[in-house]
Scaffold this motif. Structure first.
Motif, PDB file in Angstrom:
ATOM      1  N   ASN A 185       4.079 -25.189  82.972  1.00 59.56           N
ATOM      2  CA  ASN A 185       4.792 -24.949  81.720  1.00 59.56           C
ATOM      3  C   ASN A 185       4.444 -23.573  81.184  1.00 59.56           C
ATOM      4  OD1 ASN A 185       5.981 -27.525  81.707  1.00 59.56           O
ATOM      5  ND2 ASN A 185       4.155 -28.413  80.761  1.00 59.56           N
ATOM      6  N   GLY A 223       6.840 -16.508  71.691  1.00 52.80           N
ATOM      7  CA  GLY A 223       6.324 -17.802  71.273  1.00 52.80           C
ATOM      8  C   GLY A 223       4.816 -17.853  71.188  1.00 52.80           C
ATOM      9  N   THR A 224       4.113 -16.954  71.916  1.00 52.63           N
ATOM     10  CA  THR A 224       2.645 -16.948  71.868  1.00 52.63           C
ATOM     11  C   THR A 224       2.110 -16.403  70.552  1.00 52.63           C
ATOM     12  OG1 THR A 224       2.459 -14.730  72.856  1.00 52.63           O
ATOM     13  CG2 THR A 224       2.544 -16.618  74.361  1.00 52.63           C
ATOM     14  N   ILE A 273       5.452 -20.462  78.086  1.00 54.33           N
ATOM     15  CA  ILE A 273       6.012 -20.205  76.759  1.00 54.33           C
ATOM     16  C   ILE A 273       6.418 -18.746  76.696  1.00 54.33           C
ATOM     17  CG2 ILE A 273       3.727 -19.716  75.761  1.00 54.33           C
ATOM     18  CD1 ILE A 273       4.761 -20.955  73.131  1.00 54.33           C
ATOM     19  N   SER A 274       7.531 -18.460  76.035  1.00 56.24           N
ATOM     20  CA  SER A 274       8.008 -17.083  75.956  1.00 56.24           C
ATOM     21  C   SER A 274       6.970 -16.208  75.252  1.00 56.24           C
ATOM     22  CB  SER A 274       9.338 -17.019  75.217  1.00 56.24           C
ATOM     23  OG  SER A 274       9.169 -17.398  73.868  1.00 56.24           O
ATOM     24  N   THR A 286      12.837 -19.345  69.997  1.00 58.57           N
ATOM     25  CA  THR A 286      12.070 -18.981  71.172  1.00 58.57           C
ATOM     26  C   THR A 286      12.520 -19.842  72.345  1.00 58.57           C
ATOM     27  OG1 THR A 286      10.317 -20.555  70.607  1.00 58.57           O
ATOM     28  CG2 THR A 286      10.098 -18.295  69.787  1.00 58.57           C
ATOM     29  N   GLU A 299       1.256 -21.641  79.716  1.00 57.55           N
ATOM     30  CA  GLU A 299       0.645 -22.317  78.578  1.00 57.55           C
ATOM     31  C   GLU A 299      -0.796 -22.678  78.910  1.00 57.55           C
ATOM     32  OE1 GLU A 299       2.780 -25.640  77.108  1.00 57.55           O
ATOM     33  OE2 GLU A 299       4.503 -24.451  76.447  1.00 57.55           O
ATOM     34  N   THR A 347      11.016 -21.930  76.232  1.00 60.64           N
ATOM     35  CA  THR A 347       9.958 -22.306  77.157  1.00 60.64           C
ATOM     36  C   THR A 347      10.541 -22.275  78.561  1.00 60.64           C
ATOM     37  OG1 THR A 347      10.473 -24.656  76.919  1.00 60.64           O
ATOM     38  CG2 THR A 347       8.775 -23.751  75.464  1.00 60.64           C
ATOM     39  N   SER A 370      -4.065 -17.658  75.701  1.00 59.90           N
ATOM     40  CA  SER A 370      -2.613 -17.807  75.847  1.00 59.90           C
ATOM     41  C   SER A 370      -1.957 -16.600  76.515  1.00 59.90           C
ATOM     42  CB  SER A 370      -1.966 -18.047  74.480  1.00 59.90           C
ATOM     43  OG  SER A 370      -2.204 -16.948  73.613  1.00 59.90           O
TER      44      SER A 370
END
Length: 690
Positions: free
Chosen positions: A114, A120-121, A116-117, A55, A96, A57, A76
């Motif tokens: 920041n 990625g969640t 997160i892809s 993943t 995030e 960020t 998220s």
């Protein structure tokens, strides 16, 4: 709805824009100002080639004197973040859900957010059952995972590597339509979707890259075509990996490095065998609550050698019972059942002895020993018929293991029945001089299959089990149908054989019918004995694998490893397969099904040109790749649309080697990428591949 926009130009003069989308926002779009390096993406820099998921960020740098509190939430998926160059999606993810620190005074300051892809969640999303029968095709599992990430990905790339056979592979038949998985493998452990995705990728020996607005399932050993799908995974076109010379891309800096990575000659793969904790959802005597009703019966009211039956009635939690009021005959909640209730009642029973001393009873025990039982009263204590509505034909309905695949083993039913002849209190097996029997009817279903007494059939079926007593006056027990040549050592009672050639899949359910087929053997004679009902003690359903099925490792997990014939050993950390192939593992949740049967060593691989077992194939891949050390190359390049996770990369300074992308750091304002690459494949000169 879009809440913010942050436009900026990269060093190549191209216009890019960061868009922030917020749930339920209605209003105007506010424009933000970017700080230097306004958008930087960092990928997972794991050096092992067969890492299942990579993943990324992102960091968004903003100059603002506002707190921008509405960007942060415990959810998220509260604020979506997307980076575009024109209409081209370059990154998709979410802010995030965390706090940040900023100067209290209202002055312009740099704020770093920041992100997160989207993929990625998945670490924050728990798997939820998607099908009624508990089995999901691989393609629908992948759709569910991608839909849950909610990234709006442009393309999904899948390597054209596997088929259910060589013939089906040649027709491009989608293997994901043919492989089915038990959802209980994910729900029983409360898995998050990122874990499910990792297991999925590991099973196929693939790595998922979250890369520039698309998802790439990459097979590091595959040089052929890929399916290119839309996000819905419905239609596709075929694409071929491209070849790129790094010098043609151009360098964006001078911070280049080269590393030598270790090799391995020992690989261990553990295939987790996820089985049910309980075959049947049994009621637990330790946790069941009493409903306040109890009874105690003595076989005589004076003297020594007195037999006692004590009952305490319980509130069922898992079993479905059919109970009726003892006075009115009307249907009642089984939690209110007592000794005079008609129909079924859940209770615990203790049988012991003692003696009478005048009017006091002296028990010969210091503690009660309880046994779980179901009582079925068919006549009242004055031997009256139950008035009112007719009782259900089911004494008790018991649910069992959910969504498993059953094969290479057997089930057995046992227990005992007390038939208190001539006893209105339903306590004692009398008269003692009589021997008897009971024929109990059952309905056993797994998925859409029923046991009919000799085989598994498609339509609903019943079967009967004979209970007999070995000595007159004793409880009736199951007539044992286990023979010495049956390969289920330790199993006893009524044996139900599971298939050997193809699994039965689905939930298990057991119903025990109430019965009036209770009587005496002909030599005993019935006489004028009254029958009030019976007590079924410890109704048990058991399971055992077929003899010779070897459990390897903890909890029956199967271990695959290569044989090392070298003096020195360099061992890779153990790799776990949460989805795995079947290897005579018995009833299980974690084994993949291929066209309705277990997937074993029968998955066609175009890489090897033969049928393979995925666990063993991964071991061969790793040993072939890591039998010698590998070079990791890190270079600062200009960002380029020509580089993809499956791109074959070359460098003029190492003309005998080719590389594949591992990870990187992308600075979209500076238009550079610090690219991590690893040596991949045979030593072939670049000029041969122009």
């Amino acid at each position: 709805m879009q809440r913010y926009r942050l436009p900026f130009f990269n060093y190549a003069g191209e216009s890019l824009e960061i868009k922030f989308y917020m749930e339920d926002y209605i209003g105007e779009i506010e424009t933000l100002t970017g700080a230097p390096s306004a958008f930087v993406v960092t990928g997972t820099d794991e050096e092992f080639v067969y890492e299942p998921v990579r993943t990324s960020t992102a960091s968004v740098s903003i100059v603002t004197d506002s707190l921008l509190n509405d960007l942060f939430s415990v959810n998220s998926h509260h604020v979506a973040v997307k980076l575009y160059r024109g209409n081209k999606l370059l990154w998709t993810g979410y802010v995030e859900p965390e706090v940040f620190t900023q100067a209290y005074v209202p002055i312009a300051d740099k704020l770093s957010i920041n992100c997160i892809s989207a993929i990625g969640t998945l670490e924050n999303i728990q798997y939820e059952k998607q099908t009624e029968n508990g089995f999901i095709t691989s393609i629908n599992l992948l759709r569910y995972i991608i839909r849950s990430a909610n990234g709006g990905y442009e393309k999904i790339y899948i390597p054209y590597v596997y088929g259910s056979s060589e013939v089906n592979y040649s027709t491009k038949k989608n293997i994901f339509d043919e492989i089915t998985l038990a959802e209980e493998n994910f729900t029983s452990e409360g898995m998050m979707l990122d874990e499910v995705l990792e297991y999925f990728c590991r099973f196929f020996n693939w790595t998922l890259y979250d890369y520039e607005g698309s998802l790439y399932f990459v097979d590091a050993d595959w040089k052929g075509e890929y399916f290119s799908y839309g996000e819905d995974l419905v239609t596709y076109e075929m694409v071929t990996p491209n070849t790129v010379l790094l010098q043609d891309i151009g360098f964006g800096g001078s911070d280049h490095t080269i590393d030598v990575l270790p090799g391995y000659n020992k690989v261990t793969v553990k295939a987790i065998n996820n089985v049910f904790d309980e075959l049947v959802e049994n009621e637990d005597l330790e946790t069941l609550k009493e409903n306040g009703y109890q009874s105690v019966s003595y076989d005589k009211l004076s003297g020594d050698d007195v037999k006692v039956v004590r009952k305490r009635f319980l509130i069922p939690e898992k079993w479905e019972l059919d109970s009726y009021d003892g006075d009115t005959g009307e249907k009642q909640d089984p939690k209110d059942a007592m000794n005079n209730s008609f129909g079924s009642a859940l209770l615990k029973i203790s049988e012991y002895g003692g003696k009478w001393e005048r009017s006091d009873f002296i028990p010969d025990i210091s503690d009660y020993s309880w046994t779980l039982a179901v009582q079925d009263r068919v006549k009242g204590q004055q031997f009256q018929e139950k008035p009112g509505e007719a009782m259900s034909k089911d004494l008790v309905a018991i649910k069992g293991a959910k969504g498993a695949a059953w094969m290479n083993g057997a089930l057995s039913i046992d227990g005992s029945i007390i038939v208190p002849w001539d006893d209105a209190n339903l306590a004692f097996c009398k008269p003692s001089g009589k021997s008897g029997y009971a024929d109990i009817t059952y309905v056993l279903r797994i998925g859409d299959k029923y046991w009919n007494g000799s085989s598994w059939v498609d339509s609903e079926a019943e079967f009967k089990i004979r209970y007999e007593n070995e000595s007159a006056g004793s409880p009736l027990t199951v007539k044992n149908t286990k023979s010495p040549d049956m390969p289920y050592s330790g199993l006893s009672g009524y044996i139900i054989k599971l298939p050997d050639n193809a699994p039965i899949i689905g939930d298990l359910a057991l119903k025990i019918r109430r019965t009036s087929e209770i009587g005496f053997t002909p030599e005993s004679g019935a006489g004028s004995i009254k029958f009030y009902g019976y007590i079924y003690k410890n109704p048990n359903l058991n399971y055992k694998k077929k003899d010779g099925v070897v459990d390897e490792g903890e909890n029956g997990d199967r271990v695959y490893e290569n044989v090392v014939n070298e003096k020195f050993m360099s061992e890779l950390d153990e790799i776990e397969f949460g989805i795995s192939s079947y290897n005579e593992d018995g009833a299980t949740y974690s084994k993949a099904l291929l066209n309705g049967n277990f997937l074993t060593n029968n998955l066609y691989s175009a890489i090897e040109g033969t049928l393979v077992r995925p666990e063993e194939a991964l071991i061969r891949r790793i040993i072939n790749r890591y039998r010698v050390t590998k070079i990791k190359l890190t270079q600062v390049l200009k960002n380029s649309d020509l580089i993809h996770p499956f791109t074959v990369l070359y460098d003029n300074s190492m003309v005998s080697k080719k590389f594949m992308l591992l990870s990187g750091v992308w600075d979209y304002e500076q238009n550079t990428v610090t690219l991590s690459m690893i040596e991949n494949g045979d030593k072939v000169r670049y000029k041969n591949h122009k």
